[in-house]
Enzyme design. Sequence first.
Site, PDB file in Angstrom:
ATOM      1  N   LYS A 291       0.723  -0.929   0.053  1.00  0.00           N
ATOM      2  CA  LYS A 291      -0.093   0.091  -0.006  1.00  0.00           C
ATOM      3  C   LYS A 291       1.013   1.104   0.070  1.00  0.00           C
ATOM      4  O   LYS A 291       2.099   1.253   0.750  1.00  0.00           O
ATOM      5  CB  LYS A 291      -0.721  -0.071   1.338  1.00  0.00           C
ATOM      6  CG  LYS A 291      -1.743   1.526   1.526  1.00  0.00           C
ATOM      7  CD  LYS A 291      -2.423   1.405   2.616  1.00  0.00           C
ATOM      8  CE  LYS A 291      -3.236   2.810   2.930  1.00  0.00           C
ATOM      9  NZ  LYS A 291      -3.988   2.979   4.155  1.00  0.00           N
TER      10      LYS A 291
ATOM     11  N   GLU B 132      -8.282  11.536  13.103  1.00  0.00           N
ATOM     12  CA  GLU B 132      -7.168  10.710  13.184  1.00  0.00           C
ATOM     13  C   GLU B 132      -6.307  10.949  14.466  1.00  0.00           C
ATOM     14  O   GLU B 132      -5.440  11.629  14.531  1.00  0.00           O
ATOM     15  CB  GLU B 132      -6.477  10.234  12.065  1.00  0.00           C
ATOM     16  CG  GLU B 132      -5.480   9.206  12.302  1.00  0.00           C
ATOM     17  CD  GLU B 132      -4.956   8.572  10.916  1.00  0.00           C
ATOM     18  OE1 GLU B 132      -4.218   7.524  10.988  1.00  0.00           O
ATOM     19  OE2 GLU B 132      -5.099   8.868   9.933  1.00  0.00           O
TER      20      GLU B 132
ATOM     21  N   GLU C 230      -7.539  -2.002   2.925  1.00  0.00           N
ATOM     22  CA  GLU C 230      -6.888  -0.814   3.312  1.00  0.00           C
ATOM     23  C   GLU C 230      -6.986  -0.711   4.743  1.00  0.00           C
ATOM     24  O   GLU C 230      -5.870  -0.595   5.378  1.00  0.00           O
ATOM     25  CB  GLU C 230      -7.527   0.104   2.655  1.00  0.00           C
ATOM     26  CG  GLU C 230      -6.681   1.541   2.960  1.00  0.00           C
ATOM     27  CD  GLU C 230      -7.389   2.706   2.035  1.00  0.00           C
ATOM     28  OE1 GLU C 230      -6.771   3.668   2.491  1.00  0.00           O
ATOM     29  OE2 GLU C 230      -8.010   2.654   1.306  1.00  0.00           O
TER      30      GLU C 230
ATOM     31  N   GLU D  64     -12.061  11.085  -4.068  1.00  0.00           N
ATOM     32  CA  GLU D  64     -11.708  10.851  -2.559  1.00  0.00           C
ATOM     33  C   GLU D  64     -10.942  11.983  -2.157  1.00  0.00           C
ATOM     34  O   GLU D  64     -11.253  12.615  -1.132  1.00  0.00           O
ATOM     35  CB  GLU D  64     -11.233   9.473  -2.250  1.00  0.00           C
ATOM     36  CG  GLU D  64     -11.069   9.270  -0.511  1.00  0.00           C
ATOM     37  CD  GLU D  64     -10.690   7.969  -0.324  1.00  0.00           C
ATOM     38  OE1 GLU D  64      -9.952   8.005   0.638  1.00  0.00           O
ATOM     39  OE2 GLU D  64     -11.289   7.010  -0.891  1.00  0.00           O
TER      40      GLU D  64
ATOM     41  N   LYS E   8     -11.739  14.785   0.762  1.00  0.00           N
ATOM     42  CA  LYS E   8     -10.892  15.435   2.075  1.00  0.00           C
ATOM     43  C   LYS E   8     -10.444  16.888   2.010  1.00  0.00           C
ATOM     44  O   LYS E   8      -9.986  17.174   3.041  1.00  0.00           O
ATOM     45  CB  LYS E   8      -9.793  14.336   2.000  1.00  0.00           C
ATOM     46  CG  LYS E   8     -10.316  12.824   2.308  1.00  0.00           C
ATOM     47  CD  LYS E   8      -9.295  11.953   2.097  1.00  0.00           C
ATOM     48  CE  LYS E   8      -9.564  10.520   2.382  1.00  0.00           C
ATOM     49  NZ  LYS E   8      -8.510   9.338   2.452  1.00  0.00           N
TER      50      LYS E   8
END
Length: 459
Positions: A207, A258, A302, A436, A440
């Site tokens: 990834k 986060e 993911e 995406e 964001k």
Amino acid sequence: MERARSRSSPPLVSRTTAVDEPAFAAAFDVLPSPRTTWSAPDDALVLGGGAAATLTASGGDRFAAIREAATELFESGDVHAGTEAARPRVFGGFAFHEDACDGDPWGPFPEARFVLPRVQLTIADNGAWLTVNAVGPDADVSAVEDRLASEVDRFAALDRRDSADAADAGRPPRPGISESRRTTSREAWRESVGAAVDRIRDGDLRKVVLAQALEADLAADFPRVATLERLAEKYPDCHRYWFEPDGGESAFFGATPERLVSLRGRTVETDALAGTTGRGETPAEDEWLAQELLDDEKNVHEHELVAETVRDQLEPFAASISAGERRVRRLATVQHLHTPITAELDADRHVLDLVEALHPTPAVGGLPPDRALATIRETEPFDRGWYAAPVGWIDAAGNGAFAVAIRSAVASRRRATLFAGVGIVSDSDPDREWDEVQLKYRPILDELEGDGAGDSADR
């Protein structure tokens, strides 16, 4: 490599007293630069002004260097705090990787910088507290107590608006965007995502997170306080932060969902946050999108890469680790897959030991870490600076809280640079990942565009 240094020398003297809570805007405006704000769902709101001490570092040992400098600073402390929340803390952050602050807009930001505010307002569950800190030649107890009394008088004269409507009516409008520029064209994005997917399918990567930057010229002056207040109202469950470099002519700020890590005693809390979809226009559509996210093989894969790696990174420090159930976390503009993770350490640790071990998580870097970081350096045509890096605070006990600085931007008087990234795995589609990224950008972009503006990020 540059070692951490304090531009003031110990000892530290700190005094605190309870005060009536002032309006956020009034308190922010009266504080001297450089200013700091920090707020989290399980933490006090802190506003800091001035610098009693500044710790900076660069290079690969910047985490260890800041840890040593902070420990040295606090070891000399003569502290009367009154409440745990108002104890002296240093606030700041790190660059994503070495040499990440070379280009615009990162010139004023070192690769690691933490500030002990001269004046600190803490708004906690048990009230509002005003703290004055002094280090080195200014660290005279009588002088600090006199300064605290003077600051109490100054804050007592501030506006204490009770009505949110009244506060909003007094705010300047969003500045509007006159022009915006991307660092990455759609064609270049398709090429870079395609190349990353090829490397993943060939087994070279598992990834990698690729990001974009958007530079926006503002049609009016950037409204610092109003932007922070609006972000607080719209994202109350996020970590919100504001860091001014020396001079205070720009600031790095954001509202991130986060958490990287929090440490209190031997108890660690962290999160796995990866996998994204939008919000629905109706409750039924919102629920449908959430369920689709939970069932989506690409997003679940993911997410599990991130959760598995976080557990592995904590393993060397932990006596026990537990993970909660994977769930959907809803924010104003997006929904994420989220797994809370807690651990009990096997020995006393400094929070920066854990920060260094966890950064960068696969949610902002990739796997394997070294190859992912090399791919990021080769691919992204801009410097990440503090974007997606650890920002937070440290106290005298080595406890602290750090967030991952996403949903973020650097803003000056008439310009803002926004950052956003997405995780690329074997079945990633460049056009879906492009969309995406635009989602964001929205938390910050929404606070820059004027009323009724379209999506400037797509112009």
